[in-house]
Design a protein around this motif. Structure first.
Motif, mmCIF file in Angstrom:
data_model
loop_
_atom_site.group_PDB
_atom_site.id
_atom_site.type_symbol
_atom_site.label_atom_id
_atom_site.label_comp_id
_atom_site.label_asym_id
_atom_site.label_seq_id
_atom_site.Cartn_x
_atom_site.Cartn_y
_atom_site.Cartn_z
ATOM 1 N N SER A 126 0.849 -1.198 0.000
ATOM 2 C CA SER A 126 0.000 0.000 0.000
ATOM 3 C C SER A 126 0.880 1.242 0.000
ATOM 4 N N GLY A 127 0.496 2.206 -0.792
ATOM 5 C CA GLY A 127 1.240 3.462 -0.862
ATOM 6 C C GLY A 127 2.623 3.326 -1.460
ATOM 7 N N SER A 128 2.797 2.360 -2.352
ATOM 8 C CA SER A 128 4.115 2.151 -2.953
ATOM 9 C C SER A 128 4.412 3.250 -3.971
ATOM 10 N N VAL A 129 5.678 3.389 -4.286
ATOM 11 C CA VAL A 129 6.098 4.384 -5.268
ATOM 12 C C VAL A 129 5.457 4.091 -6.622
ATOM 13 N N SER A 130 5.436 2.834 -7.004
ATOM 14 C CA SER A 130 4.882 2.468 -8.308
ATOM 15 C C SER A 130 3.393 2.787 -8.407
ATOM 16 N N SER A 131 2.627 2.466 -7.365
ATOM 17 C CA SER A 131 1.188 2.754 -7.426
ATOM 18 C C SER A 131 0.936 4.261 -7.407
ATOM 19 N N ASN A 132 1.706 5.004 -6.609
ATOM 20 C CA ASN A 132 1.559 6.463 -6.611
ATOM 21 C C ASN A 132 1.923 7.058 -7.964
ATOM 22 N N CYS A 133 2.966 6.521 -8.582
ATOM 23 C CA CYS A 133 3.364 7.016 -9.902
ATOM 24 C C CYS A 133 2.294 6.713 -10.950
ATOM 25 N N ASP A 134 1.727 5.511 -10.879
ATOM 26 C CA ASP A 134 0.682 5.155 -11.842
ATOM 27 C C ASP A 134 -0.531 6.069 -11.708
ATOM 28 N N ILE A 135 -0.926 6.372 -10.470
ATOM 29 C CA ILE A 135 -2.132 7.172 -10.230
ATOM 30 C C ILE A 135 -1.882 8.659 -10.503
ATOM 31 N N GLN A 136 -0.790 9.181 -9.942
ATOM 32 C CA GLN A 136 -0.588 10.628 -9.954
ATOM 33 C C GLN A 136 0.234 11.148 -11.130
ATOM 34 N N VAL A 137 1.046 10.273 -11.759
ATOM 35 C CA VAL A 137 1.952 10.768 -12.794
ATOM 36 C C VAL A 137 1.625 10.188 -14.160
ATOM 37 N N PHE A 138 1.643 8.877 -14.271
ATOM 38 C CA PHE A 138 1.508 8.256 -15.586
ATOM 39 C C PHE A 138 0.080 8.294 -16.123
ATOM 40 N N SER A 139 -0.894 8.637 -15.285
ATOM 41 C CA SER A 139 -2.276 8.777 -15.777
ATOM 42 C C SER A 139 -2.499 10.144 -16.414
ATOM 43 N N GLN A 140 -1.511 11.032 -16.307
ATOM 44 C CA GLN A 140 -1.628 12.377 -16.877
ATOM 45 C C GLN A 140 -0.646 12.527 -18.033
ATOM 46 N N ASN A 141 -0.886 13.562 -18.822
ATOM 47 C CA ASN A 141 0.055 13.899 -19.880
ATOM 48 C C ASN A 141 -0.102 15.372 -20.248
ATOM 49 N N PRO A 142 0.223 16.277 -19.296
ATOM 50 C CA PRO A 142 0.034 17.700 -19.601
ATOM 51 C C PRO A 142 1.049 18.200 -20.623
ATOM 52 N N LYS A 143 0.658 19.214 -21.362
ATOM 53 C CA LYS A 143 1.512 19.812 -22.389
ATOM 54 C C LYS A 143 1.586 21.318 -22.158
ATOM 55 N N GLY A 144 2.608 21.916 -22.713
ATOM 56 C CA GLY A 144 2.717 23.372 -22.645
ATOM 57 C C GLY A 144 3.893 23.818 -21.809
ATOM 58 N N GLN A 145 3.975 25.125 -21.632
ATOM 59 C CA GLN A 145 5.067 25.724 -20.884
ATOM 60 C C GLN A 145 4.533 26.326 -19.594
ATOM 61 N N THR A 146 4.034 25.473 -18.738
ATOM 62 C CA THR A 146 3.472 25.929 -17.473
ATOM 63 C C THR A 146 4.228 25.288 -16.319
ATOM 64 N N LEU A 147 3.979 25.812 -15.141
ATOM 65 C CA LEU A 147 4.590 25.271 -13.931
ATOM 66 C C LEU A 147 4.061 23.864 -13.647
ATOM 67 N N LYS A 148 2.826 23.600 -14.011
ATOM 68 C CA LYS A 148 2.230 22.274 -13.817
ATOM 69 C C LYS A 148 2.959 21.231 -14.669
ATOM 70 N N VAL A 149 3.295 21.566 -15.889
ATOM 71 C CA VAL A 149 4.023 20.640 -16.766
ATOM 72 C C VAL A 149 5.418 20.390 -16.219
ATOM 73 N N LEU A 150 6.061 21.437 -15.727
ATOM 74 C CA LEU A 150 7.388 21.283 -15.145
ATOM 75 C C LEU A 150 7.345 20.369 -13.912
ATOM 76 N N ALA A 151 6.333 20.535 -13.065
ATOM 77 C CA ALA A 151 6.166 19.668 -11.891
ATOM 78 C C ALA A 151 5.897 18.224 -12.323
ATOM 79 N N TYR A 152 5.076 18.065 -13.357
ATOM 80 C CA TYR A 152 4.798 16.720 -13.882
ATOM 81 C C TYR A 152 6.080 16.046 -14.379
ATOM 82 N N LEU A 153 6.915 16.790 -15.121
ATOM 83 C CA LEU A 153 8.160 16.218 -15.636
ATOM 84 C C LEU A 153 9.112 15.825 -14.512
#
Length: 190
Positions: A126-153
């Motif tokens: 529970s709360g593993s790095v892989s599950s957190n990455c799947d939910i919070q990072v790899f489920s998104q794909n923001p584009k552009g030159q914003t602070l949100k995209v930089l945080a995502y990267l």
């Protein structure tokens, strides 16, 4: 072997002794040994670098540093010192299979401990790095030159770094087992 000679001349007696000893040499497969050294240096420096950056990030965020970050940095540092010791032994033509087997076994135990800890953190229940990455990072794909995209990267980079640490820890553990087998074969064949 000892060769002795004595010379009597007049009233002086001279005795000289030449001592020769046979040094046992072992024939290490150079390509395999060099490949092993390259891969272990790659694995050690990769893990060392990633966890050093993680410690820096934890300190910047004023979060506590998990014990396994400095643990694996220390293990990787010991591995690099072991390889430097192997270079010194190779240079002096004293690379003994017993030294390699003992050192590799000690490092194998340390690396497998690190591999287990990284596996638990990466793939834990529970709360593993892989599950957190799947939910919070790899489920998104923001584009552009914003602070949100930089945080995502940055988050994506952290997730991929964890996967690389796991892969390098697994490779390092397997290669330490391999060098123990290689050292045994060198001992048997010499």
């Amino acid at each position: 072997m000892v060769a002795a000679s004595s010379v009597v001349s007049g009233s002086m007696y001279t005795r000289s002794r030449a001592v020769t000893s046979r040094v046992r040499t072992y024939n290490w497969p150079p390509i395999q040994l060099n490949f092993w050294i390259f891969v272990m240096l790659l694995a050690s420096t990769s893990i060392l670098g990633v966890f050093a950056i993680f410690i820096q990030t934890q300190n910047q965020l004023q979060l506590p540093v998990p014990w396994y970050f400095p643990y694996f940095i220390t293990v990787c540092g010991l591995t690099i010192l072991f390889i430097l010791g192997l270079f010194w032994l190779i240079f002096n033509r004293r690379l003994l299979p017993a030294i390699v087997m003992i050192g590799a076994f000690i490092l194998f135990v340390l690396w497998i401990t690190g591999l287990v800890i990284v596996s638990i953190q990466l793939f834990g229940p529970s709360g593993s790095v892989s599950s957190n990455c799947d939910i919070q990072v790899f489920s998104q794909n923001p584009k552009g030159q914003t602070l949100k995209v930089l945080a995502y990267l940055q988050q994506k980079n952290i997730c991929e770094s964890w996967r690389m640490v796991f892969a390098m820890a697994l490779i390092g553990t397997i290669f330490l087992l391999w060098i123990m087998i290689m050292a045994y074969q060198v001992f048997v064949n010499s």
